[in-house]
Design a protein around this motif. Structure first.
Motif, PDB file in Angstrom:
ATOM      1  N   LEU A  28     -29.204 -29.129  16.661  1.00 18.02           N
ATOM      2  CA  LEU A  28     -29.087 -28.748  17.903  1.00 18.02           C
ATOM      3  C   LEU A  28     -28.008 -29.185  18.645  1.00 18.02           C
ATOM      4  CD1 LEU A  28     -30.490 -27.332  20.190  1.00 18.02           C
ATOM      5  CD2 LEU A  28     -31.804 -29.480  20.612  1.00 18.02           C
ATOM      6  N   VAL A  29     -27.763 -30.585  18.274  1.00 24.75           N
ATOM      7  CA  VAL A  29     -26.671 -31.216  19.079  1.00 24.75           C
ATOM      8  C   VAL A  29     -25.252 -30.589  18.530  1.00 24.75           C
ATOM      9  CG1 VAL A  29     -25.093 -33.300  19.194  1.00 24.75           C
ATOM     10  CG2 VAL A  29     -27.339 -33.486  19.281  1.00 24.75           C
ATOM     11  N   LYS A  30     -25.234 -30.069  17.516  1.00 21.18           N
ATOM     12  CA  LYS A  30     -23.777 -29.607  16.795  1.00 21.18           C
ATOM     13  C   LYS A  30     -23.670 -28.025  17.148  1.00 21.18           C
ATOM     14  CE  LYS A  30     -24.694 -31.042  12.581  1.00 21.18           C
ATOM     15  NZ  LYS A  30     -24.672 -31.298  10.911  1.00 21.18           N
ATOM     16  N   LEU A  31     -24.927 -27.571  17.829  1.00 25.22           N
ATOM     17  CA  LEU A  31     -24.653 -26.358  18.495  1.00 25.22           C
ATOM     18  C   LEU A  31     -23.695 -26.065  19.623  1.00 25.22           C
ATOM     19  CD1 LEU A  31     -26.169 -23.494  17.453  1.00 25.22           C
ATOM     20  CD2 LEU A  31     -28.097 -24.111  19.170  1.00 25.22           C
ATOM     21  N   PHE A  32     -23.433 -27.231  20.264  1.00 29.99           N
ATOM     22  CA  PHE A  32     -22.669 -27.158  21.391  1.00 29.99           C
ATOM     23  C   PHE A  32     -21.311 -27.948  21.106  1.00 29.99           C
ATOM     24  CE2 PHE A  32     -27.190 -27.655  22.762  1.00 29.99           C
ATOM     25  CZ  PHE A  32     -27.326 -26.537  23.599  1.00 29.99           C
ATOM     26  N   ILE A  57     -22.155 -37.220  16.631  1.00 26.79           N
ATOM     27  CA  ILE A  57     -23.481 -37.631  17.048  1.00 26.79           C
ATOM     28  C   ILE A  57     -24.556 -36.633  16.158  1.00 26.79           C
ATOM     29  CG2 ILE A  57     -25.104 -37.491  18.842  1.00 26.79           C
ATOM     30  CD1 ILE A  57     -22.891 -37.887  20.992  1.00 26.79           C
ATOM     31  N   GLY A  58     -24.124 -35.392  15.933  1.00 26.98           N
ATOM     32  CA  GLY A  58     -24.989 -34.710  15.225  1.00 26.98           C
ATOM     33  C   GLY A  58     -25.022 -35.025  13.857  1.00 26.98           C
ATOM     34  N   GLN A  59     -23.977 -35.627  13.104  1.00 25.77           N
ATOM     35  CA  GLN A  59     -24.217 -35.960  11.908  1.00 25.77           C
ATOM     36  C   GLN A  59     -24.492 -37.244  11.758  1.00 25.77           C
ATOM     37  OE1 GLN A  59     -23.201 -33.143  10.253  1.00 25.77           O
ATOM     38  NE2 GLN A  59     -21.726 -34.429   8.847  1.00 25.77           N
ATOM     39  N   ALA A  60     -24.551 -38.229  12.705  1.00 24.10           N
ATOM     40  CA  ALA A  60     -25.263 -39.611  12.793  1.00 24.10           C
ATOM     41  C   ALA A  60     -26.855 -39.239  12.757  1.00 24.10           C
ATOM     42  CB  ALA A  60     -24.748 -40.356  13.972  1.00 24.10           C
ATOM     43  N   LEU A  61     -27.416 -38.143  13.339  1.00 21.43           N
ATOM     44  CA  LEU A  61     -28.749 -37.832  13.508  1.00 21.43           C
ATOM     45  C   LEU A  61     -29.227 -37.437  12.161  1.00 21.43           C
ATOM     46  CD1 LEU A  61     -29.187 -36.201  16.893  1.00 21.43           C
ATOM     47  CD2 LEU A  61     -30.250 -38.329  16.328  1.00 21.43           C
ATOM     48  N   CYS A  62     -28.420 -36.492  11.538  1.00 22.92           N
ATOM     49  CA  CYS A  62     -28.707 -36.004  10.265  1.00 22.92           C
ATOM     50  C   CYS A  62     -28.665 -37.016   9.166  1.00 22.92           C
ATOM     51  CB  CYS A  62     -27.719 -34.725   9.880  1.00 22.92           C
ATOM     52  SG  CYS A  62     -28.034 -33.157  11.011  1.00 22.92           S
ATOM     53  N   GLY A  63     -27.486 -37.810   9.395  1.00 24.46           N
ATOM     54  CA  GLY A  63     -27.489 -39.035   8.414  1.00 24.46           C
ATOM     55  C   GLY A  63     -28.811 -39.980   8.436  1.00 24.46           C
ATOM     56  N   ASN A 120     -18.701 -26.274  19.609  1.00 28.80           N
ATOM     57  CA  ASN A 120     -17.772 -25.510  19.233  1.00 28.80           C
ATOM     58  C   ASN A 120     -16.527 -25.301  20.371  1.00 28.80           C
ATOM     59  OD1 ASN A 120     -19.740 -24.153  21.273  1.00 28.80           O
ATOM     60  ND2 ASN A 120     -18.812 -22.246  21.072  1.00 28.80           N
ATOM     61  N   GLU A 121     -16.405 -26.197  21.032  1.00 31.99           N
ATOM     62  CA  GLU A 121     -15.298 -26.352  22.028  1.00 31.99           C
ATOM     63  C   GLU A 121     -14.307 -27.587  21.509  1.00 31.99           C
ATOM     64  OE1 GLU A 121     -14.365 -24.361  24.530  1.00 31.99           O
ATOM     65  OE2 GLU A 121     -16.226 -23.341  24.550  1.00 31.99           O
ATOM     66  N   PRO A 122     -12.964 -27.224  21.680  1.00 29.52           N
ATOM     67  CA  PRO A 122     -11.945 -28.136  20.822  1.00 29.52           C
ATOM     68  C   PRO A 122     -12.140 -29.735  21.550  1.00 29.52           C
ATOM     69  CG  PRO A 122     -10.983 -26.411  21.487  1.00 29.52           C
ATOM     70  CD  PRO A 122     -12.394 -26.135  22.116  1.00 29.52           C
ATOM     71  N   ASP A 123     -12.827 -29.895  22.678  1.00 28.96           N
ATOM     72  CA  ASP A 123     -12.800 -31.367  23.171  1.00 28.96           C
ATOM     73  C   ASP A 123     -14.070 -31.951  23.071  1.00 28.96           C
ATOM     74  OD1 ASP A 123     -14.411 -29.520  24.783  1.00 28.96           O
ATOM     75  OD2 ASP A 123     -13.702 -30.682  26.719  1.00 28.96           O
ATOM     76  N   ARG A 124     -15.163 -31.507  22.061  1.00 26.92           N
ATOM     77  CA  ARG A 124     -16.387 -31.858  21.821  1.00 26.92           C
ATOM     78  C   ARG A 124     -16.502 -32.379  20.262  1.00 26.92           C
ATOM     79  NH1 ARG A 124     -20.043 -27.103  24.795  1.00 26.92           N
ATOM     80  NH2 ARG A 124     -19.066 -27.530  26.883  1.00 26.92           N
ATOM     81  N   PHE A 125     -15.568 -33.091  19.701  1.00 23.32           N
ATOM     82  CA  PHE A 125     -15.695 -33.626  18.415  1.00 23.32           C
ATOM     83  C   PHE A 125     -16.738 -34.601  18.326  1.00 23.32           C
ATOM     84  CE2 PHE A 125     -14.479 -36.092  14.866  1.00 23.32           C
ATOM     85  CZ  PHE A 125     -14.599 -35.141  13.698  1.00 23.32           C
ATOM     86  N   TYR A 126     -16.744 -35.266  19.573  1.00 23.92           N
ATOM     87  CA  TYR A 126     -17.824 -36.396  19.787  1.00 23.92           C
ATOM     88  C   TYR A 126     -19.303 -35.935  19.331  1.00 23.92           C
ATOM     89  CZ  TYR A 126     -19.009 -34.789  24.325  1.00 23.92           C
ATOM     90  OH  TYR A 126     -19.440 -34.067  25.254  1.00 23.92           O
ATOM     91  N   LEU A 127     -19.742 -34.740  19.612  1.00 27.13           N
ATOM     92  CA  LEU A 127     -20.823 -34.154  19.439  1.00 27.13           C
ATOM     93  C   LEU A 127     -21.086 -33.761  17.782  1.00 27.13           C
ATOM     94  CD1 LEU A 127     -21.403 -31.349  22.455  1.00 27.13           C
ATOM     95  CD2 LEU A 127     -22.461 -33.831  22.182  1.00 27.13           C
ATOM     96  N   VAL A 128     -19.992 -33.557  17.329  1.00 19.71           N
ATOM     97  CA  VAL A 128     -20.095 -33.469  15.763  1.00 19.71           C
ATOM     98  C   VAL A 128     -20.445 -34.755  15.302  1.00 19.71           C
ATOM     99  CG1 VAL A 128     -18.770 -33.174  13.735  1.00 19.71           C
ATOM    100  CG2 VAL A 128     -18.400 -31.651  15.456  1.00 19.71           C
ATOM    101  N   LEU A 143     -20.939 -20.301  14.708  1.00 23.64           N
ATOM    102  CA  LEU A 143     -22.028 -19.384  13.810  1.00 23.64           C
ATOM    103  C   LEU A 143     -22.762 -20.423  12.718  1.00 23.64           C
ATOM    104  CD1 LEU A 143     -20.115 -16.011  13.284  1.00 23.64           C
ATOM    105  CD2 LEU A 143     -22.420 -16.332  14.472  1.00 23.64           C
ATOM    106  N   MET A 144     -21.657 -21.203  12.034  1.00 23.34           N
ATOM    107  CA  MET A 144     -22.254 -22.157  11.179  1.00 23.34           C
ATOM    108  C   MET A 144     -23.148 -22.985  11.862  1.00 23.34           C
ATOM    109  SD  MET A 144     -20.019 -24.915   8.799  1.00 23.34           S
ATOM    110  CE  MET A 144     -19.256 -25.751  10.367  1.00 23.34           C
ATOM    111  N   ALA A 145     -22.969 -23.605  12.919  1.00 26.67           N
ATOM    112  CA  ALA A 145     -23.976 -24.514  13.589  1.00 26.67           C
ATOM    113  C   ALA A 145     -25.261 -23.644  13.979  1.00 26.67           C
ATOM    114  CB  ALA A 145     -23.271 -25.141  15.037  1.00 26.67           C
ATOM    115  N   LEU A 146     -25.096 -22.429  14.208  1.00 21.27           N
ATOM    116  CA  LEU A 146     -26.297 -21.564  14.618  1.00 21.27           C
ATOM    117  C   LEU A 146     -26.924 -21.631  13.413  1.00 21.27           C
ATOM    118  CD1 LEU A 146     -28.024 -20.103  16.737  1.00 21.27           C
ATOM    119  CD2 LEU A 146     -26.634 -18.232  16.020  1.00 21.27           C
TER     120      LEU A 146
END
Length: 214
Positions: A99-103, A115-121, A105-113, A185-188
């Protein structure tokens, strides 16, 4: 079990055990698909977010870091609570990460990637610590090894699928917006699958409780 009185107890197995095992495998598959989600298309991700390749590699490294940090406390929680709670927790964390990674898809939001990976990890710590306990509690002695192997297979299958799908969705393109659309699309897709798995787990747990009360 009352061994002092000479009584022999047998593990009673239920057909429901295969449903539990299938749900656990589904959790493993969708969770471990996240492991290589970004690193497998690292060059595209690096260009889109304008970050160092080391940061892209960190999206997979997070899985190892979270395991080292949390395997002891999560192992304690697995022993303290039943497997259904463990399964729901891991599925919820995986869905939350997607859900976090769903948001992102903007070039300045790598931090969300990250955070999302940390939750999945964190979710994968639950999954890696569970197969042997699930097999020993739900399956008879002659099925323990098979059940444990099937449980671990889910993680391997998920990692393999995670290396196949991203390149089809996130393709190198001169148009940055096209790359962003591929990431969206991948995140969705990942979120939809993880949410469906979570709903199935909650539904089966609720249904099983009702059947148990009947």
């Amino acid at each position: 079990m009352d061994r002092e009185n000479g009584d022999k107890s047998e593990i009673q197995v239920y057909t429901y055990r295969w449903i539990i095992l299938c749900l656990f495998c589904l959790c493993n598959v969708i969770n471990f698909m996240q492991f290589l989600q970004f690193t497998i298309v690292g060059n595209v991700i690096q260009r889109y977010y304008n970050v160092e390749l080391a940061l892209v590699d960190a999206t997979g490294l997070i899985f190892f870091v979270t395991f080292l940090l949390f395997f002891l406390p999560i192992s304690y929680l697995i022993e303290k609570f039943n497997l259904k709670v463990t399964l729901i927790t891991s599925a919820s964390l995986t869905a939350a990460g997607n859900l976090v990674k769903l948001f992102c898809n903007e070039p300045d939001r790598f931090y969300l990637v990250l955070i999302g990976q940390a939750l999945c990890g964190t979710a994968q710590v639950y999954l890696l610590s569970t197969p042997s306990k699930l097999a020993s509690l739900w399956f008879g002695a002659e099925e323990v090894s098979t059940a444990c192997a099937i449980g671990v297979l889910g993680a391997q299958l998920g990692a393999a699928l995670g290396a196949v799908f991203p390149p089809f969705l996130v393709k190198s393109n001169e148009n940055i917006s096209e790359i962003g659309e591929g990431i969206r699309l991948m995140a969705l897709y990942y979120f939809i699958v993880s949410a469906v798995v979570l709903v199935l787990i909650v539904f089966c747990k609720y249904k099983h409780v009702l059947v148990g009360k009947a």
